[in-house]
Design an enzyme around this catalytic site. Structure first.
Site, PDB file in Angstrom:
ATOM      1  N   GLU A   1      38.221  40.783  46.632  1.00 32.25           N
ATOM      2  CA  GLU A   1      38.144  39.552  45.829  1.00 32.25           C
ATOM      3  C   GLU A   1      39.505  39.190  45.248  1.00 32.25           C
ATOM      4  O   GLU A   1      40.213  40.053  44.729  1.00 32.25           O
ATOM      5  CB  GLU A   1      37.136  39.773  44.696  1.00 32.25           C
ATOM      6  CG  GLU A   1      36.329  38.554  44.374  1.00 32.25           C
ATOM      7  CD  GLU A   1      35.389  38.151  45.503  1.00 32.25           C
ATOM      8  OE1 GLU A   1      35.785  37.270  46.301  1.00 32.25           O
ATOM      9  OE2 GLU A   1      34.292  38.698  45.591  1.00 32.25           O
TER      10      GLU A   1
ATOM     11  N   ASP B   1      36.787  31.616  52.446  1.00 36.48           N
ATOM     12  CA  ASP B   1      35.532  30.864  52.489  1.00 36.48           C
ATOM     13  C   ASP B   1      35.413  30.034  53.767  1.00 36.48           C
ATOM     14  O   ASP B   1      34.378  30.015  54.435  1.00 36.48           O
ATOM     15  CB  ASP B   1      35.434  29.929  51.270  1.00 36.48           C
ATOM     16  CG  ASP B   1      35.638  30.677  49.964  1.00 36.48           C
ATOM     17  OD1 ASP B   1      35.647  31.921  49.976  1.00 36.48           O
ATOM     18  OD2 ASP B   1      35.802  30.003  48.923  1.00 36.48           O
TER      19      ASP B   1
HETATM   20  C1  GLA Z   1      37.255  31.416  45.830  1.00 35.35           C
HETATM   21  C2  GLA Z   1      38.323  30.972  46.816  1.00 35.35           C
HETATM   22  C3  GLA Z   1      38.585  32.054  47.867  1.00 35.35           C
HETATM   23  C4  GLA Z   1      38.847  33.407  47.215  1.00 35.35           C
HETATM   24  C5  GLA Z   1      37.774  33.710  46.164  1.00 35.35           C
HETATM   25  C6  GLA Z   1      38.083  34.967  45.400  1.00 35.35           C
HETATM   26  O1  GLA Z   1      36.033  31.535  46.492  1.00 35.35           O
HETATM   27  O2  GLA Z   1      37.920  29.782  47.464  1.00 35.35           O
HETATM   28  O3  GLA Z   1      39.662  31.680  48.695  1.00 35.35           O
HETATM   29  O4  GLA Z   1      40.129  33.450  46.658  1.00 35.35           O
HETATM   30  O5  GLA Z   1      37.614  32.657  45.241  1.00 35.35           O
HETATM   31  O6  GLA Z   1      38.077  36.062  46.253  1.00 35.35           O
END
Ligand code: GLA
Length: 358
Positions: free
Chosen positions: A11, A146
């Site tokens: 994360e 994501d």
């Molecule tokens: C959000 C962002 C991702 C990632 C997460 C944390 O979802 O869109 O790119 O950085 O936070 O892991």
């Protein structure tokens, strides 16, 4: 259509040369639409108010209203749109839940526009153009996780994504043995500026180490740079170094079926996000504490917050035969201790974006 995602571990390191281990979930955004004979684009949504109308010939497309339409406008700006179009957006990925509702919208829109324009992007390019739409039109300087998993998700597998060279490796998750339980704290997450500030502080921390990228930074390197950093920035960096190691270890432990180790890594990831990266909330902590207290005897393998944080969801890995009991107890415990009703659902790892023919 394109799915949301849940991240098992890794994360806030997709923008720090890290690894991430997400899976696509059985919740998705769906875009239904058709070509127009002119150059007008019209966007509507079943779940959000307002209509967006713009000319695809205009440069730039502009941020525009209603605000939900920005993700789609951004994707349209970076895609091949030979004609105007109209579309209707539907989604059952909860907004503000940390399950990538916006990436699902972006990737569903890109998939629709591929079909409309009669071409298809390479998966990595498609994910990157959607990420750029999020940066420029959505306002969050997100990493690649994501959009990548929404494009590349695989039924039955989590995906270990290398955020440096964009390679991926499937990590099987057998639904007959393991359930992925998602619990929404229903305390909405507001990433906005806090997310971009976290990202900026990791850049500062990396600079102080003198290294070109986070892959080259050991815990000792960061320690050596400590005097050049304020305590907060040092802790942000410590999260990054630890989480990169935990994520590769977790993928290996999953391959080896070493579930106690997977659980430990998930809990340490949560603690690091809570104490060093400071993106958790008391509600997320509560759900993780309740899961940890139930422990392996009750069928809980591990739990942690998932996604950007500041609210949203936890992910709990549960022995499949214990799912119902674990879900019931976590929901009841959270309701009892916070007075808030959570939303819980289990998911199997789902496939990534695709065109549905009606
Ligand atoms: C959000 C962002 C991702 C990632 C997460 C944390 O979802 O869109 O790119 O950085 O936070 O892991």
């Amino acid at each position: 259509m394109a799915p949301g995602r849940v991240n098992l571990i890794g994360e806030h390191i997709d923008y720090c040369d890290g690894y991430v281990l997400p899976l696509a979930i059985e919740r998705q955004a769906v875009v239904v639409g058709r070509r127009r004979d002119d150059t007008t684009a019209k966007l509507r949504s079943t779940v959000m108010d307002g209509e967006a109308v713009f000319e695809i010939d205009e440069a730039p497309v502009g941020l525009g209203e209603p605000s939900w339409s920005r993700y789609l406008r951004g994707v349209a700006a970076f895609s091949y749109t030979p004609t105007g179009f109209e579309l209707m957006l539907d989604s059952n990925v909860p907004a503000g839940g940390g399950l990538s509702s916006s990436a699902a919208i972006e990737v569903a829109t890109a998939t629709f526009l591929e079909a409309l324009g009669g071409l298809s992007f390479e998966p990595v390019n498609k994910a990157l153009l959607c990420q750029m739409a999020e940066h420029r039109f959505g306002g969050a300087k997100c990493g690649i996780m994501d959009q990548f998993i929404s494009v590349m998700g695989q039924a039955g597998n989590a995906l270990l994504i290398d955020c440096v060279d964009y390679s991926t490796r499937s990590v099987p998750l057998d639904p007959a043995q393991l359930a992925v339980l998602i619990i929404n704290t229903n305390s909405p997450h507001q990433l906005g500026d806090a997310y971009n500030r976290r990202r900026a502080s990791t850049v500062t921390a990396l600079k102080a180490t003198g290294k070109a990228g986070w892959r080259e930074v050991s815990a000792a390197d960061l320690e050596a740079a400590r005097s050049a950093l304020d305590d907060e920035t040092f802790r942000r960096g410590r999260h990054v170094v630890g989480e990169i190691a935990r994520t590769t270890q977790c993928a290996q432990a999953m391959d080896a079926g070493d579930w106690p180790q997977v659980g430990e890594l998930m809990y340490s990831s949560h603690e690091s996000l809570r104490d060093d990266f400071e993106v958790s909330t008391p509600e997320l902590d509560k759900l993780v504490e309740l899961a940890a207290a139930m422990g392996p005897d009750a069928g809980v393998i591990g739990a942690r917050m998932t996604g950007g944080g500041f609210g949203g969801c936890t992910v709990t890995l549960v022995r499949a035969d214990a799912l119902e009991a674990v879900q019931g107890e976590l929901v009841a415990g959270y309701r009892r201790d916070t007075g808030v009703e959570p939303t819980a659902f289990a998911t199997r790892p789902a496939a990534g974006a695709r065109v549905l023919t009606l």
